[in-house]
Design an enzyme around this catalytic site. Sequence first.
Site, PDB file in Angstrom:
ATOM      1  N   VAL A   1     113.146  -9.711 -39.272  1.00 14.58           N
ATOM      2  CA  VAL A   1     111.059  -9.145 -39.335  1.00 14.58           C
ATOM      3  C   VAL A   1     110.834  -8.735 -38.285  1.00 14.58           C
ATOM      4  O   VAL A   1     109.285  -8.073 -38.289  1.00 14.58           O
ATOM      5  CB  VAL A   1     110.255 -11.111 -39.713  1.00 14.58           C
TER       6      VAL A   1
ATOM      7  N   ASN B   1     108.660 -19.376 -43.220  1.00 11.15           N
ATOM      8  CA  ASN B   1     109.367 -20.328 -42.858  1.00 11.15           C
ATOM      9  C   ASN B   1     109.736 -19.396 -41.229  1.00 11.15           C
ATOM     10  O   ASN B   1     110.652 -20.255 -40.403  1.00 11.15           O
ATOM     11  CB  ASN B   1     110.364 -21.298 -43.340  1.00 11.15           C
TER      12      ASN B   1
ATOM     13  N   SER C   1     102.696 -25.851 -36.322  1.00 10.01           N
ATOM     14  CA  SER C   1     103.473 -27.520 -35.852  1.00 10.01           C
ATOM     15  C   SER C   1     102.953 -28.041 -35.278  1.00 10.01           C
ATOM     16  O   SER C   1     101.486 -27.713 -35.377  1.00 10.01           O
ATOM     17  CB  SER C   1     104.387 -26.305 -34.635  1.00 10.01           C
TER      18      SER C   1
ATOM     19  N   TYR D   1     104.738 -20.795 -27.765  1.00  3.83           N
ATOM     20  CA  TYR D   1     104.883 -20.733 -29.060  1.00  3.83           C
ATOM     21  C   TYR D   1     103.915 -21.775 -29.938  1.00  3.83           C
ATOM     22  O   TYR D   1     104.273 -21.262 -30.962  1.00  3.83           O
ATOM     23  CB  TYR D   1     106.519 -21.891 -29.071  1.00  3.83           C
ATOM     24  N   ALA D   2     103.389 -22.458 -29.109  1.00  9.10           N
ATOM     25  CA  ALA D   2     102.212 -23.409 -29.513  1.00  9.10           C
ATOM     26  C   ALA D   2     101.412 -22.489 -30.069  1.00  9.10           C
ATOM     27  O   ALA D   2     100.141 -22.821 -31.279  1.00  9.10           O
ATOM     28  CB  ALA D   2     101.215 -24.498 -28.341  1.00  9.10           C
ATOM     29  N   ALA D   3     100.722 -21.389 -28.856  1.00  8.33           N
ATOM     30  CA  ALA D   3      99.305 -20.547 -29.707  1.00  8.33           C
ATOM     31  C   ALA D   3      99.819 -19.920 -31.274  1.00  8.33           C
ATOM     32  O   ALA D   3      99.771 -19.729 -31.565  1.00  8.33           O
ATOM     33  CB  ALA D   3      99.608 -19.355 -28.547  1.00  8.33           C
ATOM     34  N   SER D   4     101.302 -18.979 -30.963  1.00  6.51           N
ATOM     35  CA  SER D   4     102.199 -18.804 -32.251  1.00  6.51           C
ATOM     36  C   SER D   4     101.678 -19.242 -33.204  1.00  6.51           C
ATOM     37  O   SER D   4     101.115 -19.069 -34.695  1.00  6.51           O
ATOM     38  CB  SER D   4     103.624 -17.712 -32.750  1.00  6.51           C
TER      39      SER D   4
ATOM     40  N   ILE E   1     111.756 -32.399 -36.007  1.00  4.48           N
ATOM     41  CA  ILE E   1     113.098 -32.425 -37.213  1.00  4.48           C
ATOM     42  C   ILE E   1     113.997 -32.438 -36.809  1.00  4.48           C
ATOM     43  O   ILE E   1     114.085 -32.023 -35.800  1.00  4.48           O
ATOM     44  CB  ILE E   1     112.185 -31.213 -37.703  1.00  4.48           C
TER      45      ILE E   1
END
Length: 240
Positions: free
Chosen positions: A61, A86, A138, A151-154, A184
């Site tokens: 990607v 996903n 998320s 990660y949280a910002a994305s 998960i």
Amino acid sequence: MSADLAGRTVLITGAGSGIGQAHAVHFAALGCHVIAHDISHEALAGTLARVPEAAPFACDVCEADRFEEGVRALDAARAIDVLVNNVGIAGDGPMDAVTPDFVDLVFRVNVGGTIAATRGVIAGMKARRAGRIVNTSSNWGVFGHADSSIYAASKAAILGLTKSWALEFAPWGITVNAIAPGGIETALLETSPERLAGIPLRRHGRTDEVAKIAAFLASDAAAYMTGTVMHLNGGENLTG
């Protein structure tokens, strides 16, 4: 609830393992034509062993133009009814240890991959005046998380895309919704008694539970839902 999905074509990005693999297994069990994407054919081997009828689509990607063109070609060959965005990566640390290259990579995969896949299907969905897009955010994208700010910002960006696309694509009957999973059970999950103590249901979620929510959002039962964020977190953050 999702029997109406039989015969529909579903593209799942990042389908080689974990939640993506669960999506492939569940949609196939519902009678869908599954297109399973991941970075390489090797990454897809486990999924294809469980869903041998799935059509593989191997592409990085981060090669955004090539990936988008590949998705567009798939849609032209077999109209994609459902897109499950996903694909994603994590792996942060403290903010003072994060590098610019890591920031770029996370956003290229998590946000750029979602954008490119959506760009690849949207012309076809508009022409058919129908389509379902399910994005993966998320719990951390909603509430934040120490030492995982990139990660949280994305994943927070995915929420903005979801709500904006829901408005933009509504005139063509295309719905766009998001799932915001908490912890998960996958190979990458790190757990502890302290972590579970913060979850009222005292367990992590299962990958098949995420897949069932995605199938619901793709089904006719959710035809009047768009711009919605489905929380799947065992009650985490309700009291904190």
